[in-house]
Design an enzyme around this catalytic site. Structure first.
Site, mmCIF file in Angstrom:
data_model
loop_
_atom_site.group_PDB
_atom_site.id
_atom_site.type_symbol
_atom_site.label_atom_id
_atom_site.label_comp_id
_atom_site.label_asym_id
_atom_site.label_seq_id
_atom_site.Cartn_x
_atom_site.Cartn_y
_atom_site.Cartn_z
ATOM 1 N N LYS A 198 1.121 4.399 -2.750
ATOM 2 C CA LYS A 198 0.882 5.800 -2.397
ATOM 3 C C LYS A 198 2.130 6.649 -2.612
ATOM 4 O O LYS A 198 2.048 7.819 -3.005
ATOM 5 C CB LYS A 198 0.392 5.905 -0.940
ATOM 6 C CG LYS A 198 -0.967 5.256 -0.711
ATOM 7 C CD LYS A 198 -2.040 5.839 -1.613
ATOM 8 C CE LYS A 198 -3.419 5.312 -1.284
ATOM 9 N NZ LYS A 198 -4.482 5.941 -2.100
ATOM 10 N N TYR B 188 0.832 -1.207 0.000
ATOM 11 C CA TYR B 188 0.000 0.000 0.000
ATOM 12 C C TYR B 188 0.865 1.255 0.000
ATOM 13 O O TYR B 188 0.638 2.192 -0.765
ATOM 14 C CB TYR B 188 -0.917 -0.023 1.223
ATOM 15 C CG TYR B 188 -1.898 1.108 1.302
ATOM 16 C CD1 TYR B 188 -2.906 1.271 0.350
ATOM 17 C CD2 TYR B 188 -1.837 2.031 2.355
ATOM 18 C CE1 TYR B 188 -3.821 2.311 0.432
ATOM 19 C CE2 TYR B 188 -2.764 3.061 2.454
ATOM 20 C CZ TYR B 188 -3.751 3.197 1.495
ATOM 21 O OH TYR B 188 -4.652 4.227 1.585
#
Length: 247
Positions: free
Chosen positions: A155, A151
């Site tokens: 990002k 994740y």
């Protein structure tokens, strides 16, 4: 979805596209931009929960690059889009040893590739408006967080792309910025951190403002970046975190 009018390009109302705008933070962003006077087009795999977002919504799997491109090209033909919020994203929490390559592909395709596909498809119409705003929904995990290998990589990629795009698009009056939410009370957060769990209590105890953020807090930051008056701010990341990233 509702009927999509072919006459929308003649409207003077500015248009904003919000990916993943059907629920949670995306919905709060979409509703706030409606309040700000934009015609908001939501693109998501599910239909929007909010009635005001349903007429101009498109249901599409944003992890499917070809389907996403087709939808965005259709939106570009019909609407005078000047704002794009690359918001869609999912989390696959896992410690390093347990991170799965299939999750890497899934998150990279949805969280990162969709932003590239959407921006490329909408860029001609955004340029045609003489100004534009692109906002990425990043995350405070770009600064590091346990169990977020994949994740945080997605990002961080969004944040890096935003800085590059900010330089490339500046001459067209298009700004590109990131919001980076900290702990926000969404269904996804509570799914990963059950409200009565020790983990959730520890997270809340570590927030200097002593409360969870709300989706509307993130929408406020997006609204700021989308404003015409925010024309001298580009390539930046604004943490919406209750003070978690300070110090």
């Amino acid at each position: 979805m509702g009927q999509h009018s072919d006459q929308d390009k003649t409207s003077q109302q500015p248009c904003a596209v919000v990916t993943g705008g059907a629920r949670n933070i995306g919905q709060a962003i979409a509703l706030r931009l409606q309040q700000d006077g934009y015609r908001v087009i939501v693109a998501d795999i599910v239909a929007p929960e909010a009635g005001s977002l349903q007429e101009d919504a498109y249901q599409v799997d944003l992890a499917d690059a070809n389907a996403t491109r087709r939808v965005m090209e259709e939106i570009a033909e019909r609407y005078a889009v000047s704002r794009l919020i690359n918001n869609v994203g999912i989390v696959a929490p896992a410690l390093l040893e347990e991170a799965r390559l299939e999750d890497f592909d899934k998150l990279m395709h949805l969280n990162v590739r969709s932003a590239l596909v959407c921006t490329q498809a909408l860029l001609p119409t955004i340029k045609a408006q003489g100004m534009g705003r692109i906002v990425m929904n990043a995350s405070r995990v770009v600064l590091g967080k346990e169990a977020r290998t994949i994740y945080s990589a997605t990002k961080g990629a969004l944040q890096s792309m935003a800085r590059t795009w900010a330089l490339e698009l500046a001459e067209h009056g298009i700004t590109v910025n990131c919001v980076a939410p900290g702990p926000i009370a969404t269904s996804a957060f509570w799914q990963n951190n059950p409200p009565d769990s020790e983990r959730a209590r520890r997270i809340i105890d570590n927030i200097p403002l002593s409360r969870m953020g709300q989706p509307e807090d993130v929408a406020q930051a997006v609204s700021f970046f989308c404003d015409e008056r925010s024309s001298f701010i580009t390539g930046q990341t604004l943490f919406v975190c209750g003070g978690v990233t300070v110090g």
